[in-house]
Every structure is written in C-alpha cells, then in structure tokens.
Design a protein around this motif. Structure first.
Motif, short mmCIF file in Angstrom:
data_model
loop_
_atom_site.label_atom_id
_atom_site.label_comp_id
_atom_site.label_asym_id
_atom_site.label_seq_id
_atom_site.Cartn_x
_atom_site.Cartn_y
_atom_site.Cartn_z
N TYR A 1 4.17 -96.96 -25.60
CA TYR A 1 5.28 -97.71 -26.18
C TYR A 1 5.23 -97.57 -27.69
O TYR A 1 4.16 -97.61 -28.30
N ARG B 1 7.98 -101.02 -22.42
CA ARG B 1 8.10 -102.21 -23.27
C ARG B 1 7.79 -103.47 -22.46
O ARG B 1 7.08 -104.35 -22.92
N GLU B 2 8.33 -103.57 -21.25
CA GLU B 2 8.05 -104.73 -20.40
C GLU B 2 6.57 -104.87 -20.11
O GLU B 2 6.01 -105.97 -20.17
N MET C 1 4.06 -103.64 -21.90
CA MET C 1 3.40 -103.98 -23.14
C MET C 1 3.51 -105.47 -23.43
O MET C 1 2.53 -106.13 -23.78
N LEU C 2 4.67 -106.03 -23.25
CA LEU C 2 4.87 -107.46 -23.48
C LEU C 2 4.12 -108.31 -22.45
O LEU C 2 3.58 -109.36 -22.78
N GLU C 3 4.10 -107.85 -21.20
CA GLU C 3 3.37 -108.59 -20.16
C GLU C 3 1.89 -108.71 -20.51
O GLU C 3 1.28 -109.74 -20.27
N GLY D 1 0.70 -108.79 -23.49
CA GLY D 1 0.51 -109.50 -24.75
C GLY D 1 0.29 -108.57 -25.94
O GLY D 1 -0.22 -109.00 -26.97
N CYS D 2 0.69 -107.31 -25.81
CA CYS D 2 0.58 -106.36 -26.91
C CYS D 2 1.63 -106.71 -27.97
O CYS D 2 2.74 -107.07 -27.63
N LYS D 3 1.27 -106.61 -29.22
CA LYS D 3 2.17 -106.92 -30.32
C LYS D 3 3.14 -105.77 -30.57
O LYS D 3 2.74 -104.62 -30.62
N GLU D 4 4.41 -106.09 -30.75
CA GLU D 4 5.44 -105.07 -30.91
C GLU D 4 5.35 -104.30 -32.23
O GLU D 4 5.93 -103.24 -32.36
#
Length: 183
Positions: free
Chosen positions: A100, A115-116, A118-120, A122-125
């Motif tokens: 990502y 992206r989903e 990564m967010l699941e 807890g990775c920072k954008e």
C-alpha cells in the motif's frame, strides 16, 4: 476447505536493518499457522521511485525495464519467515502479500483491498506498507501454544545477514512471542 482460523494478536514492533514494522497477529487452525508481517516504507522513497518510473509505467515497459523497476521498487521487500511452535519447526507452505502507498492510490487508483487491510492492521496512512502473510503447516495441531519463535530470512540482497531487533528492550534477542493460552 473453509477452515476457520483463530486469531492471536501479537502486535510486536521490529527493526530489520533500515526497515521497521510489526507483527500484528498469527492465525491458528487445524492445518497450521499463518503469520502476518507489516513492513513500513517511507513515502519519500516511494515518491522518488514513482517519479523515476511513472512515465515508463504509463507507456509500457520492456521486460528488462520491468525487472529493473521491480528491483528498485521500495515496496518490493523479499524475505522468508521460519516458524517454530513449542520448539518444533513448522513446514513453510507458501506466502503471499500486497503493498500500500497513498501515492499509488492518488496517482493510479491503487488497490482498495490493500488499503482496507492496512487500516485493519492499524498501519498509519502516512507510510507505505509491504504486507505479507506466511503460512506454515504442522503434522498435528498442538494442544497448547506455549511459545512461537519467528525468524526472518533475508532473500533480497540488501537485507541478507542483517539481525532483526524486536523493540528496544529486545535488541539482540531471538524473535520470541510467548503465548499463554491453550487452543
């Protein structure tokens, strides 16, 4: 076969040479264990790569250019993972992964599923991420998971023979996560 895997959160950060990331979880099932790894990649390195290769990617590349781009892509981090449960080495089955980057999402639409995920986790954008799942089989599911040992194997030439550190207090130690739950 639709087997339900049970999640065991690990959430341990690590440093590996100039790379850092974390192990969010392992998943346990009758056939074996899956370990997930998230490696952080600085967006400035991705932006630099994209600036060099964007035009060539849009026009189409020769096989040689494609291989060079793959080699230079900071999100292409090649590594292996060995696992031991209760001191017994597990057989590696396969690994898969995704990456990502907000830059790729903005410029080319990127991969929404990456992206989903990564967010699941807890990775920072504000960072790019190389996310890998490694699967391991066991001959017989252990009754209890007392200890899981993981060892990174550097396959990419830049990361061979570089020790991994897990958290500041764990520097120089083997990557070990104690699990005191029975399954």
């Amino acid at each position: 076969d639709g087997e339900e895997m049970r999640k065991k959160e690990i959430n341990r950060e690590f440093k590996w040479g100039n790379l850092s990331g974390f192990l969010p979880a392992v998943y346990i099932g009758k056939e074996g264990m899956a370990a997930d790894v998230c490696i952080r990649v600085a967006e400035d390195r991705i932006r630099e790569f994209y600036g060099i290769w964007q035009h060539r990617m849009e026009e189409g590349m020769s096989r040689a250019e494609y291989e060079q781009a793959l080699e230079e892509n900071p999100l292409n981090i090649d590594f292996g993972l060995c696992a031991w449960v209760n001191g017994e080495k597990l057989q590696s089955s396969f690994s898969c992964g995704t990456s990502y980057s907000a830059i790729f999402m903005e410029e080319s639409g990127g991969c929404a599923a990456a992206r989903e995920l990564m967010l699941e986790y807890g990775c920072k954008e504000e960072s790019g991420w190389c996310i890998r799942r490694h699967m391991f089989a066991w001959e017989k599911e252990p009754e209890r998971l007392n200890c899981i040992d993981l060892e990174f194997i550097g396959l990419n030439k830049d990361y061979r023979d570089i020790p991994i550190e897990i958290g500041a207090g764990d520097a120089g130690n083997t990557i070990i996560k104690e699990i005191n739950s029975s399954y």
